[in-house]
Design an enzyme around this catalytic site. Sequence first.
Site, PDB file in Angstrom:
ATOM      1  N   PRO A 120       0.906  -0.931  -0.104  1.00  0.00           N
ATOM      2  CG  PRO A 120      -0.915  -1.740   1.350  1.00  0.00           C
ATOM      3  CD  PRO A 120       0.368  -2.276   1.064  1.00  0.00           C
ATOM      4  CB  CYS A 121       1.884   3.171  -2.412  1.00  0.00           C
ATOM      5  SG  CYS A 121       0.357   3.300  -3.652  1.00  0.00           S
TER       6      CYS A 121
END
Length: 331
Positions: A79-80
């Site tokens: 996840p970014c």
Amino acid sequence: MPLNYIDLFSGAGGLSLGFEQAGFQQILSVEIEPSYCETYCHNFPHHTVLQKDLTKLSDDDLLDELKGQKADVVIGGPPCQGFSMAGNIGRTFADDPRNHLFKEFVRVVKLTKPKFFVMENVARLYTHKSGKTRQEIIEYFQYIGYQVECQVLNAVDFGVPQNRSRVVFIGRKNQGNIIFPKPLKVACKTVFEAIGHFPKLLAGESCPQLPNHAAMNHTPQMLEKMAFVKNGGDRGDIPKNLRPTSGDVRKYIRYDSNKPAVCITGDMRKVFHYEQNRALTVRELAALQSFPDDFVFCGTKIAQQQQVGNAVPPLLAKVIAECILKMNENE
């Protein structure tokens, strides 16, 4: 024998689909979100999927799930949101705990010792803190014995009808060149080429024969605004007395039918079809991500759109997978 892969933070399965198309064989996928897992299982019924928080999956449990199978490649996109320009929080590497989920990716690589790994993230990461974040990530992998290179790849250069830049880290255990895909020497695919074949819909209508081709409803005020925006136009086409005065500049625009799409995100409700007065359906957004028309997204409409927006375009995943195959041939 096909190469085996593990897909971490697998989402709806964009990376998995590309690697499958290139001839790889899945042995395990891990994803925490229930609707993402439902979509993944629907489209890959023979895959082994764990709906679990990777941070709570011990080394022993992970090895038990692998049942002695050897992973040749570990792939995934941690996840970014903390790096993303679309987010409003966590703009520094240390402040957002989601930015350190890549360490879970490193842990699995260290544990399973694959020949190669592929890790994808938002392009913002490449220049984050003047490149220090990128270098820190590379050093983590170097410390566990991998040589690593990273590049920013734009999906539009590989047949995806969308301008979508992402940073891709490729690592290999043994000595040898690291190969990245080269941009295709062909004209970019346009929005019309990608979605022009879908049945026309009014806002609120759906097409039962085509999965995920259902148009959301819009308020009368929204319909009034979008009626002024021309093909490829923006909020500047809207009369001043109706024009939104704030918000993301990527909203209240129409896709240009003769160009690739703007980057697909998890919320495209205020980006309009190039000729129809509505936002794109999940089916159309998925086509702009290069998913095939029979790939089904599960969950609520909002969850489906988020799955599409967070996915790695399968076509991009496929050309990366083909680079892994080339490197493996030279081992």
